[in-house]
Every structure is written in structure tokens, then in C-alpha cells.
Scaffold this motif. Structure first.
Motif, PDB file in Angstrom:
ATOM      1  N   MET A   1     -34.651  -4.194 -29.198  1.00 22.35           N
ATOM      2  CA  MET A   1     -33.302  -4.224 -28.642  1.00 22.35           C
ATOM      3  C   MET A   1     -32.249  -4.444 -29.722  1.00 22.35           C
ATOM      4  O   MET A   1     -31.147  -3.927 -29.664  1.00 22.35           O
ATOM      5  CB  MET A   1     -33.217  -5.328 -27.578  1.00 22.35           C
ATOM      6  N   ASP A   2     -32.626  -5.279 -30.724  1.00 25.06           N
ATOM      7  CA  ASP A   2     -31.662  -5.548 -31.787  1.00 25.06           C
ATOM      8  C   ASP A   2     -31.332  -4.274 -32.557  1.00 25.06           C
ATOM      9  O   ASP A   2     -30.221  -4.129 -33.079  1.00 25.06           O
ATOM     10  CB  ASP A   2     -32.208  -6.611 -32.738  1.00 25.06           C
ATOM     11  N   ARG A   3     -32.299  -3.350 -32.625  1.00 25.02           N
ATOM     12  CA  ARG A   3     -32.051  -2.079 -33.326  1.00 25.02           C
ATOM     13  C   ARG A   3     -30.978  -1.273 -32.608  1.00 25.02           C
ATOM     14  O   ARG A   3     -30.083  -0.697 -33.227  1.00 25.02           O
ATOM     15  CB  ARG A   3     -33.343  -1.274 -33.428  1.00 25.02           C
ATOM     16  N   LEU A   4     -31.076  -1.235 -31.277  1.00 27.39           N
ATOM     17  CA  LEU A   4     -30.094  -0.493 -30.483  1.00 27.39           C
ATOM     18  C   LEU A   4     -28.711  -1.099 -30.640  1.00 27.39           C
ATOM     19  O   LEU A   4     -27.725  -0.386 -30.871  1.00 27.39           O
ATOM     20  CB  LEU A   4     -30.519  -0.487 -29.017  1.00 27.39           C
ATOM     21  N   ILE A   5     -28.630  -2.421 -30.553  1.00 31.97           N
ATOM     22  CA  ILE A   5     -27.324  -3.090 -30.644  1.00 31.97           C
ATOM     23  C   ILE A   5     -26.725  -2.910 -32.030  1.00 31.97           C
ATOM     24  O   ILE A   5     -25.536  -2.615 -32.187  1.00 31.97           O
ATOM     25  CB  ILE A   5     -27.469  -4.584 -30.293  1.00 31.97           C
ATOM     26  N   TYR A   6     -27.548  -3.076 -33.074  1.00 31.21           N
ATOM     27  CA  TYR A   6     -27.029  -2.963 -34.442  1.00 31.21           C
ATOM     28  C   TYR A   6     -26.546  -1.548 -34.734  1.00 31.21           C
ATOM     29  O   TYR A   6     -25.493  -1.349 -35.340  1.00 31.21           O
ATOM     30  CB  TYR A   6     -28.123  -3.355 -35.436  1.00 31.21           C
ATOM     31  N   THR A   7     -27.314  -0.558 -34.283  1.00 32.59           N
ATOM     32  CA  THR A   7     -26.905   0.832 -34.498  1.00 32.59           C
ATOM     33  C   THR A   7     -25.603   1.141 -33.779  1.00 32.59           C
ATOM     34  O   THR A   7     -24.703   1.780 -34.322  1.00 32.59           O
ATOM     35  CB  THR A   7     -28.008   1.796 -34.026  1.00 32.59           C
ATOM     36  N   ALA A   8     -25.486   0.680 -32.522  1.00 33.54           N
ATOM     37  CA  ALA A   8     -24.256   0.904 -31.765  1.00 33.54           C
ATOM     38  C   ALA A   8     -23.072   0.178 -32.399  1.00 33.54           C
ATOM     39  O   ALA A   8     -21.944   0.675 -32.391  1.00 33.54           O
ATOM     40  CB  ALA A   8     -24.448   0.452 -30.320  1.00 33.54           C
ATOM     41  N   MET A   9     -23.339  -1.017 -32.957  1.00 33.16           N
ATOM     42  CA  MET A   9     -22.257  -1.776 -33.578  1.00 33.16           C
ATOM     43  C   MET A   9     -21.697  -1.047 -34.801  1.00 33.16           C
ATOM     44  O   MET A   9     -20.485  -0.992 -35.005  1.00 33.16           O
ATOM     45  CB  MET A   9     -22.764  -3.157 -33.988  1.00 33.16           C
ATOM     46  N   THR A  10     -22.580  -0.485 -35.631  1.00 28.03           N
ATOM     47  CA  THR A  10     -22.092   0.253 -36.797  1.00 28.03           C
ATOM     48  C   THR A  10     -21.306   1.485 -36.373  1.00 28.03           C
ATOM     49  O   THR A  10     -20.330   1.867 -37.015  1.00 28.03           O
ATOM     50  CB  THR A  10     -23.267   0.665 -37.704  1.00 28.03           C
ATOM     51  N   ALA A  11     -21.738   2.111 -35.269  1.00 24.80           N
ATOM     52  CA  ALA A  11     -20.995   3.265 -34.757  1.00 24.80           C
ATOM     53  C   ALA A  11     -19.627   2.842 -34.241  1.00 24.80           C
ATOM     54  O   ALA A  11     -18.646   3.577 -34.380  1.00 24.80           O
ATOM     55  CB  ALA A  11     -21.792   3.956 -33.655  1.00 24.80           C
ATOM     56  N   MET A  12     -19.533   1.649 -33.646  1.00 26.76           N
ATOM     57  CA  MET A  12     -18.235   1.131 -33.198  1.00 26.76           C
ATOM     58  C   MET A  12     -17.311   0.893 -34.386  1.00 26.76           C
ATOM     59  O   MET A  12     -16.115   1.208 -34.339  1.00 26.76           O
ATOM     60  CB  MET A  12     -18.426  -0.164 -32.406  1.00 26.76           C
ATOM     61  N   ASN A  13     -17.862   0.330 -35.459  1.00 25.00           N
ATOM     62  CA  ASN A  13     -17.048   0.102 -36.661  1.00 25.00           C
ATOM     63  C   ASN A  13     -16.535   1.427 -37.225  1.00 25.00           C
ATOM     64  O   ASN A  13     -15.376   1.522 -37.649  1.00 25.00           O
ATOM     65  CB  ASN A  13     -17.873  -0.630 -37.717  1.00 25.00           C
ATOM     66  N   ALA A  14     -17.403   2.448 -37.237  1.00 26.38           N
ATOM     67  CA  ALA A  14     -16.974   3.760 -37.732  1.00 26.38           C
ATOM     68  C   ALA A  14     -15.892   4.347 -36.838  1.00 26.38           C
ATOM     69  O   ALA A  14     -14.930   4.958 -37.325  1.00 26.38           O
ATOM     70  CB  ALA A  14     -18.171   4.706 -37.816  1.00 26.38           C
ATOM     71  N   ALA A  15     -16.018   4.159 -35.509  1.00 30.49           N
ATOM     72  CA  ALA A  15     -15.005   4.663 -34.587  1.00 30.49           C
ATOM     73  C   ALA A  15     -13.674   3.948 -34.784  1.00 30.49           C
ATOM     74  O   ALA A  15     -12.604   4.559 -34.703  1.00 30.49           O
ATOM     75  CB  ALA A  15     -15.486   4.500 -33.145  1.00 30.49           C
ATOM     76  N   MET A  16     -13.721   2.647 -35.075  1.00 35.38           N
ATOM     77  CA  MET A  16     -12.496   1.891 -35.344  1.00 35.38           C
ATOM     78  C   MET A  16     -11.829   2.391 -36.623  1.00 35.38           C
ATOM     79  O   MET A  16     -10.608   2.555 -36.677  1.00 35.38           O
ATOM     80  CB  MET A  16     -12.812   0.407 -35.442  1.00 35.38           C
ATOM     81  N   ASP A  17     -12.646   2.629 -37.657  1.00 39.20           N
ATOM     82  CA  ASP A  17     -12.084   3.152 -38.911  1.00 39.20           C
ATOM     83  C   ASP A  17     -11.469   4.532 -38.697  1.00 39.20           C
ATOM     84  O   ASP A  17     -10.426   4.856 -39.271  1.00 39.20           O
ATOM     85  CB  ASP A  17     -13.176   3.225 -39.981  1.00 39.20           C
ATOM     86  N   ARG A  18     -12.112   5.338 -37.861  1.00 39.85           N
ATOM     87  CA  ARG A  18     -11.569   6.665 -37.563  1.00 39.85           C
ATOM     88  C   ARG A  18     -10.222   6.539 -36.851  1.00 39.85           C
ATOM     89  O   ARG A  18      -9.288   7.299 -37.126  1.00 39.85           O
ATOM     90  CB  ARG A  18     -12.551   7.449 -36.704  1.00 39.85           C
ATOM     91  N   GLN A  19     -10.115   5.571 -35.949  1.00 42.20           N
ATOM     92  CA  GLN A  19      -8.842   5.353 -35.271  1.00 42.20           C
ATOM     93  C   GLN A  19      -7.754   4.945 -36.260  1.00 42.20           C
ATOM     94  O   GLN A  19      -6.608   5.381 -36.153  1.00 42.20           O
ATOM     95  CB  GLN A  19      -9.002   4.273 -34.199  1.00 42.20           C
ATOM     96  N   ARG A  20      -8.107   4.097 -37.235  1.00 40.01           N
ATOM     97  CA  ARG A  20      -7.123   3.668 -38.231  1.00 40.01           C
ATOM     98  C   ARG A  20      -6.631   4.855 -39.062  1.00 40.01           C
ATOM     99  O   ARG A  20      -5.432   4.985 -39.325  1.00 40.01           O
ATOM    100  CB  ARG A  20      -7.737   2.602 -39.139  1.00 40.01           C
ATOM    101  N   VAL A  21      -7.573   5.699 -39.490  1.00 39.60           N
ATOM    102  CA  VAL A  21      -7.192   6.863 -40.289  1.00 39.60           C
ATOM    103  C   VAL A  21      -6.328   7.818 -39.467  1.00 39.60           C
ATOM    104  O   VAL A  21      -5.305   8.333 -39.954  1.00 39.60           O
ATOM    105  CB  VAL A  21      -8.450   7.582 -40.814  1.00 39.60           C
TER     106      VAL A  21
END
Length: 252
Positions: A1-21
């Protein structure tokens, strides 16, 4: 389960960075000479001999779209629009290097240095900022030569006080950092310097506008927001699955 959460979390960070750009591109839709930032997300698959189930997302600014923007006549003698792929060399904000831009809304600063609308000092062919004598009237020729005339000298012809350092980036790598400036990266991690291009030309009395397409950028903003929400739902689902699994274990 931690793998799923960690992978989704990194994708959220990338989506936030995309929003900033995307937000930065949208905020600079009316900035002269601005080049739209290109954002890219790449997976970084973890390989440890087991099942490759984790692929964290890494997002960063890959570069800038160098397509030309719309040229608008202004009638201002110090406004310049660059032709072709030419760039103007400016002194970096920390005064320790060189950055490049197509922003041509030039002016004379409080210290007598020729600068653009961001306050960056314009560099001459010698690599030093161009300084204007107090009270002189400026004109800029198509080859970047800065001509200054003294109002007290009557009909005396203007004299050149420097030439704007125009460069051609074709064939050289350009990177756009988090500070928003175009630079030439080097293997040592620093920034390189492009040689002057004596054939480069500019159009005085005009400005090249930003190449950001507002409608497309708004669509990108919506897509980035939806991507963030999808990752958030994945984390919520992972939490529900974890609770369900704990309940089943308790029933045994």
C-alpha cells in the motif's frame, strides 16, 4: 500500500509543479519577449530486483518554446524587436554571469545604465553594461548600435556609445532556470556565454510580445488541476483499502 501512496504523492507534486509553471506562463502572457516555459514529467522506475511496481514522477521545466511572438509597433525609440532567433545579452541579477532574453523594452536606469523592463543591464560587445551620458538622447540602429546625441550640441550628429550584444543561440543548448532566464548550461554546472552575432538585426520602435497562447494555457491549467485531483482520489482510495484490510484482519 505504501508503494501506491508514495507513487501517487510524487505524481501530485509533479501536478502542483505543472500548475505553478502554467500559472507563470499565464501571468506573463502580456510580458514583452517572454518565452513560454515547457514542463515535462518523466517516470523514475525503482529497480531493486523485485517487481517494478513503483515509478515516482519527476517534473521540471524542460526549456522554453522559442517560436516568435507578435510584433507591435510602439513608436518608442528605445523599444526594440529582435529579428529571427536573435537574443539580447543581459547582466544576470547577481551580476556574476550572463542571461539572455528577447525582452526589448529598454530604458535608461537611475544609474545611467541601459536596461530592460526587468531592470537587467544591457551588455555591450565588450561584455560590460552600456552606460549613457546624463541628459543625452538615445536612438538604436538596426544592428544594435546605441547612438547618443547631446541636446546642448545643437545639430551635431549622434555618436555611438556602444553596441548591444546580440547573439544567435542556434546550435547551442539553452536552458530556462527556475529564475525564468535563458542560460547556456555547461558540463561544470555553470552557465556559458554565447559569442556576439554581428549579422543579427533588430527593429527599433517596436516590441515583440509574449508567445504564450492564453486559451491553450487556460486549458493546460484545467488539465493540471484535474490531474492533481485524480492523484488525490488515488490516495483516498488507498486509505479506504487499508482500512478494509485492517477490518478483515480483525475478524480473523
Amino acid at each position: 500500500m505504501d508503494r501506491l501512496i508514495y507513487t501517487a504523492m510524487t505524481a501530485m507534486n509533479a501536478a502542483m509543479d505543472r500548475q505553478r509553471v502554467t500559472a507563470n506562463n499565464l501571468a506573463n502572457a502580456s510580458t514583452p519577449g517572454f518565452r513560454q516555459e515547457i514542463f515535462a514529467v518523466t517516470p523514475a522506475t525503482l529497480r531493486d530486483g523485485s517487481l517494478e511496481a513503483r515509478a515516482p514522477a519527476r517534473g521540471n521545466v524542460r526549456g522554453a518554446a522559442m517560436r516568435a511572438g507578435r510584433v507591435v509597433p510602439t513608436g518608442n525609440a528605445l523599444d526594440v524587436a529582435l529579428e529571427g532567433s536573435a537574443l539580447i545579452a543581459f547582466q544576470s541579477p547577481d551580476r556574476q554571469g550572463v542571461v539572455y532574453s528577447r525582452r526589448g523594452d529598454l530604458r535608461v536606469g537611475a544609474t545611467g545604465v541601459l536596461e530592460n523592463g526587468e531592470g537587467l543591464a544591457v551588455l555591450g560587445e565588450t561584455g560590460t553594461p552600456i552606460t549613457v551620458p546624463p541628459g543625452f538622447i538615445l536612438n538604436i540602429a538596426a544592428d544594435g548600435t546605441v547612438l547618443a546625441s547631446d541636446p546642448a550640441a545643437g545639430n551635431a550628429p549622434p555618436e555611438p556609445i556602444g553596441r548591444i550584444r546580440l547573439v544567435n543561440p542556434e546550435g547551442s543548448p539553452l536552458a530556462k532556470g527556475i529564475d525564468g532566464f535563458l542560460k547556456v548550461p555547461t558540463n561544470a554546472g555553470g552557465t556559458g556565454v554565447l559569442p556576439p552575432d554581428l549579422t543579427a538585426r533588430l527593429t527599433p520602435g517596436a516590441l515583440e510580445m509574449s508567445n504564450v497562447e492564453t486559451a491553450d494555457t487556460l486549458v493546460q491549467m484545467i488539465e493540471a488541476q484535474r490531474a492533481f485531483e485524480q492523484r488525490a482520489r488515488i490516495i483516498a482510495t488507498a486509505g479506504e483499502l487499508d482500512e478494509s484490510g485492517s477490518t478483515l484482519m480483525a475478524l480473523r
